[in-house]
Design an enzyme around this catalytic site. Structure first.
Site, short mmCIF file in Angstrom:
data_model
loop_
_atom_site.label_atom_id
_atom_site.label_comp_id
_atom_site.label_asym_id
_atom_site.label_seq_id
_atom_site.Cartn_x
_atom_site.Cartn_y
_atom_site.Cartn_z
N HIS A 133 0.81 -1.21 0.00
CA HIS A 133 0.00 0.00 0.00
C HIS A 133 0.86 1.27 0.00
CE1 HIS A 133 -3.10 -2.69 2.30
NE2 HIS A 133 -3.11 -2.92 0.99
N PRO A 134 1.91 1.38 -0.81
CA PRO A 134 2.71 2.61 -0.81
C PRO A 134 1.89 3.81 -1.25
CG PRO A 134 3.27 1.26 -2.71
CD PRO A 134 2.37 0.43 -1.85
#
Length: 538
Positions: free
Chosen positions: A474-475
Site C-alpha cells: 500500500h505505498p
C-alpha cells in the site's frame, strides 16, 4: 501532430476511472498510456490466480526496496501492476474505503473537498454494492462490490467467534458506520472473475471513439514549455514518440511511478536531478518524499482439522477445484484467500483502530523460490492470521537512480523506523496470539509454527517481526496534496505546484495513509479527480 485534450499516464486503479469519466461526455479526446499490456489473462481474471502474478514480469514491475535496517537489512519485494488495471489486476481484491476520521485528517491536511462527507458521496456514486444501498453503501455505479458471505471456509465463523471472545466485536460492514471489529471482507469480485478497475471502468469506456488506449507505451518524460506541461514523450516498440495535450497531462502511475516520472521530467529535489544531469524545471524537495506504507506479517499454526492446504496441495485437489471453478464458478479459486479480518486498537488511548487483521484458512511456510505459491500450500493442515499497521509514523522515499527512464528507482521504506511503530506492532502480535488462544480457535490448534512458542519475550517478538515483516503493498503519499508548496507536491485540486496543466491523480496524492487497503481510495481519488478536472475545464 499527435494530439489529445487529456493525456493520462498509467492505466491503474485511478487511471482507469479517469479514462472512463473524462471521456464520458464525448466532448474531449482522451489518450491513456499504459506501460504494460492487456489484462485478458487467465490468472488475472481468476481471483485466486494472483499468487501466480506475484513474480511475473509480464504484468508486474517487480520492484525491490533498498536494504532496510527496520527489517534487519532485508530487501523487501514490492510488486506493482504493469498491466491494464494496474495493481487492481494483481492484488488480493479486499475492498476497504478507510475510516471517517482518516478523511477528516485528509481535509485538515489537503484542504476543502477531501472530508468524509465529500469522499463518501464519491464512494457511493461509483459503487454497486451487492449488500444493497444505505447511508454508507451505493448502488447503480460501475464498480460491483461483492458482499463475500457465501462459500467461505467454515473456520471463518470460529475465527470471528474467537475475536469476539478476545473482546473484538462483530462488525457486519467495515465500510459502514464504524471500522472497528471483526468480520468478513467485501471484495472487488464479480461472478467468478476479478473486478479490477480495468474491468469495471476502462473496458466499458473503450467502446467510445474519443478514448484511445495505447498499451506497451513507456512514458519517459513530461514535456514542459514555459512552465506548463504540453505533452509527453514515450517509447513503444523501440520507437520514441511524442503526444501533445491541449488541456492537461495527468499522471496516474501510482506511488512509485508518478514521482519517478516527475523527477525524470525535471520536477523534484534539485540536487538529485542535477546529480543525474537532468535540467531542473521546477524544484520541489517533496517529490518522492513522505512515502507511507503498511507493514505486517503472518503468524501460522498447524491445525488438527482440514484447511485449504488439504485440498489445494495434492494434484487431484487442484484438478477438482479447477473443475469446480471452470464449470460452476465456485470454490476457493473464485475468491481471495483473505476471507475474514478485522480492525482493532492496540490500546484504549487510540481514538480509532490502528491495526488490521487478515484471516487465511491456509499456509505457505515452504514456498518455492521466486513464487508466492497460493496454489501450492504446505503439506499439512495450516492456518495463518496476518496483521498490519494502519497508520504508521515511519516515512520512506522514492529516488531516481539514473536519467534512464527504464531504470528502477531506489525505494527506501524505513519500516519500523519509529519507536511508536515498534511499540504498536509488539502489542498487536500479542493480541493476535490472544485471539488464537480463545476457545473457539484453540480447540482446533495443534501447534504454533511461526514464530513458535519459544518466542516469548518482547525482544524476541520484536526481532521476529523485524525478520519476517514486509510491505502489504500500500505505498502512498509520495506526491502528497497540501496547500503549502514547501511541504507538498500537489494543491487541493491535485495540480502540481509550480507547473501548469499537470496533475497527479493516484495513491501518491494521498496527504496521509488511510487505515486499510488502498485500492478503493485510489479509485475514489480518480473519481473525484475527474470531477475536478471537468469542473476546471468549464
Amino acid at each position: 501532430m499527435d494530439e489529445s485534450d487529456y493525456i493520462i499516464v498509467g492505466a491503474g486503479s485511478a487511471g482507469c476511472v479517469l479514462a472512463n469519466r473524462l471521456s464520458e461526455n464525448g466532448r474531449h479526446r482522451v489518450t491513456l498510456l499504459e506501460a504494460g499490456g492487456d489484462d485478458r489473462r487467465f490468472f488475472v481474471q481468476m481471483p485466486l490466480g494472483y499468487g501466480k502474478l506475484f513474480y511475473d514480469p509480464a504484468v508486474n514491475w517487480l520492484y525491490a526496496a533498498e536494504p532496510d535496517p527496520g527489517l534487519n537489512g532485508q530487501r523487501d519485494h514490492i510488486p506493482r501492476g504493469r498491466i491494464l488495471g494496474g495493481s487492481s489486476s494483481i492484488n488480493a481484491m479486499v475492498y476497504i474505503r478507510g475510516q471517517k476520521r482518516d478523511f477528516d485528517d485528509w481535509q485538515a491536511a489537503a484542504g476543502p473537498g477531501w472530508g468524509w462527507d465529500q469522499v463518501l458521496a464519491a464512494y457511493k456514486a461509483m459503487e454497486h454494492n451487492e449488500a444493497g444501498a444505505n447511508d454508507f453503501r451505493g448502488q447503480g455505479g460501475p464498480l460491483y462490490v461483492s458482499n463475500n458471505r457465501r462459500g467461505l471456509h467454515w473456520l471463518v465463523e470460529d475465527y470471528i467467534a474467537a475475536c469476539t471472545e478476545a473482546g473484538l466485536p462483530y462488525n457486519a460492514d467495515f465500510n459502514g458506520a464504524t471500522q472497528e471489529g471483526t468480520g468478513t471482507y467485501q471484495m472487488t469480485i464479480k461472478g467468478r472473475r476479478r473486478n479490477s478497475a480495468a474491468r469495471a471502468f476502462l473496458h466499458p469506456a473503450m467502446r467510445r471513439k474519443n478514448l484511445r488506449v495505447i498499451t506497451q507505451a513507456q512514458v519517459t518524460r513530461v514535456l514542459i514549455e514555459n512552465g506548463r506541461a504540453t505533452g509527453v514523450e514515450y517509447i513503444r516498440g523501440g520507437a520514441r514518440q511524442t503526444l501533445r495535450a491541449k488541456a492537461e497531462v495527468i499522471l496516474a502511475g501510482g506511488a512509485i511511478n508518478s514521482p519517478q516520472l516527475l523527477q525524470l521530467s525535471g520536477i523534484g529535489p534539485g540536487s538529485l536531478l542535477q546529480s543525474h544531469g537532468i535540467p531542473v524545471r521546477h524544484e520541489n524537495a517533496n517529490v518522492g518524499d513522505h512515502m507511507s506504507d503498511h507493514h505486517g506479517l503472518n503468524y501460522t499454526w498447524k491445525m488438527k482439522v482440514s484447511t485449504y492446504n488439504n485440498i489445494l496441495r495434492p494434484w487431484w485437489g487442484k484438478a477438482l477445484m479447477g473443475l469446480w471453478y471452470l464449470a460452476l464458478g465456485g470454490g476457493p479459486l473464485a475468491k481471495s484467500i483473505n476471507h475474514g479480518g478485522g480492525f482493532f486498537r492496540t490500546h484504549e488511548g487510540h481514538d480509532r483502530p490502528n491495526m488490521q487483521l487478515y484471516f487465511q484458512a491456509f499456509s505457505t511456510l515452504l514456498p518455492r523460490a521466486g513464487e508466492r505459491p497460493l496454489l501450492t500450500p504446505d503439506p499439512f493442515p495450516g492456518l495463518s492470521v496476518g496483521l498490519s499497521n494502519c497508520r504508521p509514523s515511519s516515512r520512506g522515499h522514492v529516488r531516481i537512480t539514473s536519467p534512464d527512464p527504464l531504470a528502477h528507482p531506489a525505494i527506501t521504506a524505513n519500516a519500523y523506523a519509529t519507536q511508536d511503530d515498534v511499540t504498536e506492532m509488539l502489542a498487536a502480535v500479542k493480541f493476535l496470539r490472544r485471539i488464537m488462544a480463545q476457545p473457539s480457535m484453540a480447540r482446533w490448534v495443534d501447534e504454533e509454527l511461526r514464530p513458535g512458542p519459544q518466542i516469548q519475550s518482547d525482544a524476541e517478538l520484536i526481532e521476529d517481526f523485524r525478520n519476517r515483516s514486509g510491505t502489504v503493498y500500500h505505498p502512498s503519499c509520495t506526491c502528497r496534496m497540501g496547500p503549502d508548496p514547501t511541504e507538498s507536491v500537489l494543491d487541493t485540486r491535485l495540480r502540481v505546484h509550480g507547473i501548469g496543466g499537470l496533475r497527479v491523480v493516484d495513491a501518491s496524492s494521498f496527504p496521509n495513509l488511510i487505515a486499510g487497503n488502498t485500492n478503493a481510495p485510489a479509485m475514489m481519488v480518480g473519481w473525484k479527480g475527474a470531477e475536478m478536472i471537468l469542473h476546471d475545464a468549464r
